[in-house]
Write an enzyme that holds these catalytic residues in place. Structure first.
Site, mmCIF file in Angstrom:
data_model
loop_
_atom_site.group_PDB
_atom_site.id
_atom_site.type_symbol
_atom_site.label_atom_id
_atom_site.label_comp_id
_atom_site.label_asym_id
_atom_site.label_seq_id
_atom_site.Cartn_x
_atom_site.Cartn_y
_atom_site.Cartn_z
ATOM 1 C CG LEU A 87 -1.336 3.815 -3.600
ATOM 2 C CD1 LEU A 87 -2.772 4.035 -4.043
ATOM 3 C CD2 LEU A 87 -0.535 3.195 -4.712
ATOM 4 C CB CYS A 88 2.884 8.595 -0.580
ATOM 5 S SG CYS A 88 3.241 7.558 0.813
ATOM 6 N N GLY A 89 4.822 6.975 -3.282
ATOM 7 C CA GLY A 89 6.180 6.861 -3.782
ATOM 8 C C GLY A 89 7.095 6.149 -2.797
#
Lengths: 292, 148
Positions: A87-89
């Site tokens: 969940l960090c791009g």
């Protein structure tokens, strides 16, 4: 055509998701500030050490150190600094794409961060060591990684060691980079080429002879390993700052998207409700007219 | 030739000092080392201790951690683990750090841990020493340096 009840349910679930992403955004934002400060504060030290080393090694004359030597085994090692969590791009997928481009047979991987080691294991690449780093990264963790690759290098098992990590540029911009770490000479040349004329000039200047206290071996013998340790540490700091920045932005986008989605769904839901009411009114009115 | 030179002290946390100065005295491995402008190019390691800077006739003391110093005729660049002005040192914290380090050393530790603890002990000792020596004058210097 979804029923009004389905729509209501959907709006509720989107709302819940947006609450989670909002919370993650807040957490990432506060961690990000600290991590960014850490990464930026360490840069002058790394840059100065680089200048000093470039000048000194260029002017030291006949000096041999295991970390400066060149080997020829056809193998290389790559330290892959990734994140532990998702969940960090596109941060990790950018790293993995670059990692996938490296030759499968001759590249040994040393991983810091769980995502990287999962990738290496999944694609059946040689994984020689796995390290973890805390948040914020500790110098001891960097030293452990640096010591491991220095041993690998001085034993002559690999020609060179590179680091694949994400450099922090700004909150909205992080850049994946593949940097040489060992042998040190190559690293210095790259840094000098990149950082303008001050260092470039330093590499060429050969007139000045340095005195060493206590001795060239003594000073450079401690300076070189320290330099490598510190560089790894700085890269961990950069990677952490990038991670939190990327997560903050990704979560902010998710929250914004959720808000937009809720808005659209609510309009649709209201339209549908209005349509039902109008229909009912029409039915009542026509029933009245029929009986009148 | 100018009589001042550029002194840069950088730690992993920040650029601690960057100014034109007249003289600096470093705690070198081989003993104290005074440097004036036009010094021969020299590369040395420094040990935790006291570093004295003379600028416009005024002397400032700093506690520095282990590190390296590069001396050229026109500049001195110091890379240290720590660099604190006398008035920035928290003596109580330093004393506590010393006690913690001494206690840790009394236990059985691996070689690596001993090295780490000893390094922090040295740093704490350097801070305490600088602080004690400059207690009398630290208030005047304190105001001076905080105005930056």
């Amino acid at each position: 055509m979804p029923s009004p009840r389905d729509l209501r349910r959907r709006i509720k679930s989107v709302k819940n998701t947006s609450q989670i992403t909002k919370a993650m955004q807040m957490v990432a934002a506060s961690k990000m500030r600290k991590a960014q400060q850490g990464a930026l504060a360490g840069r002058p030290y790394a840059a100065l050490m680089n200048t000093v080393l470039a000048e000194v090694t260029a002017n030291v004359g006949d000096f041999k150190h295991p970390l400066l030597e060149k080997h020829n085994t056809g193998k290389r090692a790559v330290i892959l600094i990734s994140t532990d969590r998702g969940l960090c791009g596109a941060l990790n997928s950018n790293l993995m794409r670059e990692a996938a481009r490296l030759d499968k047979e001759t590249t040994l991987f040393i991983c810091a961060g769980r995502k990287g080691s999962q990738f290496v294991a999944r694609t059946k690449r040689p994984l020689v060591a796995e390290f973890t780093y805390k948040d914020p990264p500790q110098f001891g963790e960097a030293r452990a990684i640096a010591k491991f690759v220095q041993d690998l290098f001085t034993k002559g098992e690999v020609d060179r060691v590179d680091v694949l990590f994400t450099r922090f540029i700004s909150t909205l911009n992080q850049k994946m980079e593949l940097r040489p770490l060992l042998p040190v000479g190559e690293l210095l040349a790259v840094e000098a080429g990149m950082n303008g004329d001050r260092k470039g000039a330093a590499l060429e200047r050969t007139g000045v002879e340095y005195l060493f206290e206590p001795s060239a071996d003594g000073v450079l013998g401690t300076l070189l390993p320290h330099y490598v340790n510190y560089l790894v540490f700085q890269m961990l700091l950069e990677a952490r700052a990038s991670e939190h920045s990327a997560r903050m932005v990704a979560m902010k986008n998710a929250t914004d998207n959720a808000a937009q989605l809720i808005k659209d769904l609510t309009i649709e839901y209201n339209k549908m409700r209005q349509a039902t009411i109008t229909k009912e009114l029409l039915e009542i009115a026509s029933a009245q007219m029929a009986t009148a | 030739m100018s009589t001042t030179f550029k002194l840069e002290i950088v730690t992993p946390e920040a650029v601690a000092y960057s100014e034109q100065v007249d003289m600096v005295v470093l705690p070198g491995t081989e003993g104290e080392l005074g440097v004036l402008a036009g010094h021969e190019p020299l590369m040395t390691t420094i040990v935790p201790g006291e570093l004295r800077i003379t600028k416009d006739g005024e002397e400032t003391a700093m506690a520095v951690g282990p590190g390296f110093a590069e001396i050229t005729g026109e500049a001195v660049r110091i890379l240290a683990d720590m660099a604190l002005r006398a008035d920035e040192i928290d003596e109580a914290a330093a004393v506590e750090a010393r006690q913690r380090a001494e206690q840790a050393l009394a236990q059985k530790l691996s070689e690596e841990q001993v090295a780490t603890v000893e390094a922090s002990l040295q740093k704490a000792l350097a801070q305490i020493e600088v602080k004690r020596r400059h207690r009398g004058q630290s208030s005047a210097h304190g105001q001076h340096s905080h105005q930056k």
